[in-house]
Design a protein around this motif. Structure first.
Motif, PDB file in Angstrom:
ATOM      1  N   SER A   1       1.028  -1.196  -0.006  1.00  0.00           N
ATOM      2  CA  SER A   1       0.092   0.227   0.024  1.00  0.00           C
ATOM      3  C   SER A   1       0.700   1.006  -0.055  1.00  0.00           C
ATOM      4  O   SER A   1       1.917   0.901   0.077  1.00  0.00           O
ATOM      5  CB  SER A   1      -0.933  -0.006   1.135  1.00  0.00           C
ATOM      6  OG  SER A   1      -0.295  -0.116   2.323  1.00  0.00           O
ATOM      7  N   ARG A   2       0.363   2.626  -0.307  1.00  0.00           N
ATOM      8  CA  ARG A   2       0.562   3.421  -0.519  1.00  0.00           C
ATOM      9  C   ARG A   2       1.676   3.820   0.481  1.00  0.00           C
ATOM     10  O   ARG A   2       2.700   4.586   0.347  1.00  0.00           O
ATOM     11  CB  ARG A   2      -0.133   5.106  -0.774  1.00  0.00           C
ATOM     12  CG  ARG A   2      -0.035   4.751  -1.793  1.00  0.00           C
ATOM     13  CD  ARG A   2      -1.155   6.194  -2.486  1.00  0.00           C
ATOM     14  NE  ARG A   2      -1.919   5.685  -3.029  1.00  0.00           N
ATOM     15  CZ  ARG A   2      -2.676   6.587  -2.544  1.00  0.00           C
ATOM     16  NH1 ARG A   2      -3.806   7.786  -2.237  1.00  0.00           N
ATOM     17  NH2 ARG A   2      -4.364   5.950  -3.000  1.00  0.00           N
ATOM     18  N   GLU A   3       1.781   4.090   1.946  1.00  0.00           N
ATOM     19  CA  GLU A   3       2.377   4.121   3.292  1.00  0.00           C
ATOM     20  C   GLU A   3       2.185   3.027   4.199  1.00  0.00           C
ATOM     21  O   GLU A   3       2.353   3.249   5.396  1.00  0.00           O
ATOM     22  CB  GLU A   3       1.479   5.767   4.152  1.00  0.00           C
ATOM     23  CG  GLU A   3       0.656   6.518   3.337  1.00  0.00           C
ATOM     24  CD  GLU A   3      -0.227   7.697   3.950  1.00  0.00           C
ATOM     25  OE1 GLU A   3      -0.977   7.042   4.935  1.00  0.00           O
ATOM     26  OE2 GLU A   3      -0.564   8.567   3.677  1.00  0.00           O
TER      27      GLU A   3
ATOM     28  N   THR B   1      -9.560   1.138  -3.512  1.00  0.00           N
ATOM     29  CA  THR B   1      -8.894   2.942  -2.349  1.00  0.00           C
ATOM     30  C   THR B   1     -10.078   3.073  -1.611  1.00  0.00           C
ATOM     31  O   THR B   1     -11.299   2.652  -1.377  1.00  0.00           O
ATOM     32  CB  THR B   1      -8.349   3.991  -3.017  1.00  0.00           C
ATOM     33  OG1 THR B   1      -9.444   4.134  -3.894  1.00  0.00           O
ATOM     34  CG2 THR B   1      -7.028   3.982  -4.183  1.00  0.00           C
TER      35      THR B   1
END
Length: 125
Positions: free
Chosen positions: A19-21, A116
């Motif tokens: 995931s992005r973070e 998302t």
């Protein structure tokens, strides 16, 4: 079972680790898997008991829960992913070039998009 992870656990760990973070929510994972959130709760609990995932409360909204991989979880995911990819490479080598091209086209067609938090809920979940 790849790298000590069952298939559902591998999907959850992949969603978190990629995931992005390096964290995501249970809701986002359930949307990715096209299942209802209660379906993944036992998987998340098992990964948490194994020390592979942490539940983290949101900074602005303490009711919001994020899932984050522990260092052991990241290692378990990386091992499982490498084992899975090695297995798939063995299978793919059995295909003729035309078969491989068709396989990749079909795989692209059936692979769901990544969801998302902003995506609408799954209509059949």
């Amino acid at each position: 079972r790849q790298g000590g992870l069952f298939p559902g656990e591998l999907v959850v760990m992949r969603a978190v680790c990629e995931s992005r973070e390096n964290r995501t929510t249970p809701t986002a994972i359930s949307r990715l898997m096209a299942v209802r959130p209660p379906t993944i709760s036992p998987i998340i609990a098992r990964l948490e008991r194994q020390g592979l995932l942490l539940r983290i409360h949101g900074q602005t909204d303490r009711r919001k829960i994020y899932l984050q991989a522990t260092p052991a979880g990241e290692k378990a995911y990386e091992l499982a992913y490498r084992q899975m990819m090695a297995y798939y490479q063995v299978l793919i080598r059995r295909l003729e070039p035309e078969e491989l091209e068709l396989f990749l086209k079909l795989l692209e067609k059936i692979t769901p998009p990544t969801f998302t938090e902003e995506d609408p809920p799954c209509s059949n979940c």
